[in-house]
Design an enzyme around this catalytic site. Structure first.
Site, PDB file in Angstrom:
ATOM      1  N   LYS A 184       0.176   5.276   8.337  1.00  0.00           N
ATOM      2  CA  LYS A 184       0.983   5.786   7.027  1.00  0.00           C
ATOM      3  C   LYS A 184      -0.033   5.683   6.029  1.00  0.00           C
ATOM      4  O   LYS A 184       0.001   6.588   5.139  1.00  0.00           O
ATOM      5  CB  LYS A 184       1.940   4.663   6.743  1.00  0.00           C
ATOM      6  CG  LYS A 184       2.585   4.582   5.220  1.00  0.00           C
ATOM      7  CD  LYS A 184       1.848   3.751   4.476  1.00  0.00           C
ATOM      8  CE  LYS A 184       2.038   2.215   4.663  1.00  0.00           C
ATOM      9  NZ  LYS A 184       1.385   1.461   3.491  1.00  0.00           N
TER      10      LYS A 184
ATOM     11  N   LYS B 131      -7.297   1.434  -2.509  1.00  0.00           N
ATOM     12  CA  LYS B 131      -6.828   1.122  -1.459  1.00  0.00           C
ATOM     13  C   LYS B 131      -6.990   2.056  -0.265  1.00  0.00           C
ATOM     14  O   LYS B 131      -7.137   2.093   0.891  1.00  0.00           O
ATOM     15  CB  LYS B 131      -5.651   0.357  -1.617  1.00  0.00           C
ATOM     16  CG  LYS B 131      -4.700  -0.033   0.003  1.00  0.00           C
ATOM     17  CD  LYS B 131      -5.679  -1.115   0.674  1.00  0.00           C
ATOM     18  CE  LYS B 131      -5.325  -1.095   2.164  1.00  0.00           C
ATOM     19  NZ  LYS B 131      -3.874  -1.962   2.185  1.00  0.00           N
TER      20      LYS B 131
ATOM     21  N   SER C 255       0.836  -1.223  -0.018  1.00  0.00           N
ATOM     22  CA  SER C 255       0.074   0.071  -0.107  1.00  0.00           C
ATOM     23  C   SER C 255       1.072   1.153   0.122  1.00  0.00           C
ATOM     24  O   SER C 255       1.762   1.640   0.934  1.00  0.00           O
ATOM     25  CB  SER C 255      -1.015  -0.003   1.251  1.00  0.00           C
ATOM     26  OG  SER C 255      -1.835  -1.036   1.210  1.00  0.00           O
TER      27      SER C 255
END
Length: 293
Positions: free
Chosen positions: A238, A170, A95
């Site tokens: 993150k 995502k 990701s």
């Protein structure tokens, strides 16, 4: 049997690679830490660098923590780029930032190779059960080539658009998951502070419109205060940073995402970055001076 490269054998990558092995593929693997011994025992070849992986494998899968890790694995010293060319396919299942993904895809194409961004959702449980949701960006021909591999690792597999579209999807997923975890945290602390058993509240809500997989799985973790990582706070922190960075580029306000990110920042600052992201409830408990466990 195909020769498949796999770089990044952590909580998620380890079971994903094992499914490929059980599907009959030979793996060429690289891990900066310790390569899982069960993969080697099952026949995987341990490589000393990403370059060595790309030398032997025609399809190389990356499952790494963040954008710089992916960039380094591909373009750094002894990176994949030294052996990329016609016939090679790089599949990044990490990701990372959508913008960086598009730039990586462009550079890989200049080397003559193909590229897909294919991040996943489902956490450690989904990786172990081969039930991951896989969101794929890139050319349709590359997607069709990779689909048999995706089917060994996931169930809900979607080609959502061009390079970067998988990562954008995502990021959207992580916004929904983060805000849902925050909402469940507030609901359970509210109920407990009001004197109602949060475990019974969770069970009752699972029969109504508020039900979700997050309430089912993470709600139980919250009630039991069991925060061994399936997906770490540091990684969700993150991912929301990626969302806010992309929103800035788009001149887009994401106020609830920003607030949720601050909650994850609080956990990280408290030294709890390696806990499961369901530990977000600890922030609400501290604000309420009330522990539901």
């Amino acid at each position: 049997m195909s020769d498949i490269g796999f770089i990044g054998l952590g909580i998620m990558g380890r079971p994903m690679a094992a499914h490929l092995q059980r599907g009959g593929h030979h793996l060429w693997v690289h891990e900066l830490r310790t390569t899982p011994p069960e993969l080697i025992e099952a026949g995987a070849t341990d490589c000393g660098s990403a370059l060595e992986v790309a030398t032997h494998a025609d399809i190389i899968i990356l499952m790494l923590p963040n954008t710089p890790d992916v960039q380094s694995a591909i373009f750094g010293p002894k990176g994949l780029s030294g052996a990329l060319g016609a016939g090679k396919l790089v599949i990044d299942m990490s990701s990372i930032a959508p913008g960086a993904t598009r730039e990586i895809a462009r550079k890989v194409a200049e080397l003559g190779a193909q590229y897909l961004d294919a991040p996943v959702s489902g956490g450690e449980a989904g990786a172990k059960m081969a039930s991951l949701t896989i969101m794929v960006g890139g050319e349709e021909s590359s997607f069709n080539r990779a689909l048999p591999l995706f089917q060994l690792m996931g169930k809900n597999i979607n080609h959502v658009g061009a390079h970067g579209a998988g990562q954008t999807t995502k990021v959207a997923n992580q916004i929904i998951v983060g805000l849902t975890i925050a909402a469940i945290s507030e609901a359970l602390v509210f109920a407990s502070k009001a004197g109602v058993d949060p475990a019974k509240v969770r069970t009752a809500l699972m029969g109504g419109f508020a039900n979700s997989r997050i309430l089912e799985l993470h709600g139980e973790r919250m009630v039991k205060h069991q925060f061994a990582p399936g997906f770490r706070v540091s990684l969700h922190r993150k991912d929301l940073a990626l969302a806010l960075e992309a929103a800035h580029e788009l001149n887009l306000a994401l106020p609830q995402t920003a607030q949720c990110q601050q909650m994850f920042n609080s956990l990280f600052a408290a030294g709890e970055g390696d806990l499961d992201h369901s530990a977000l409830i600890r922030v609400i408990e501290r604000l309420a001076a009330h522990d539901i466990a």
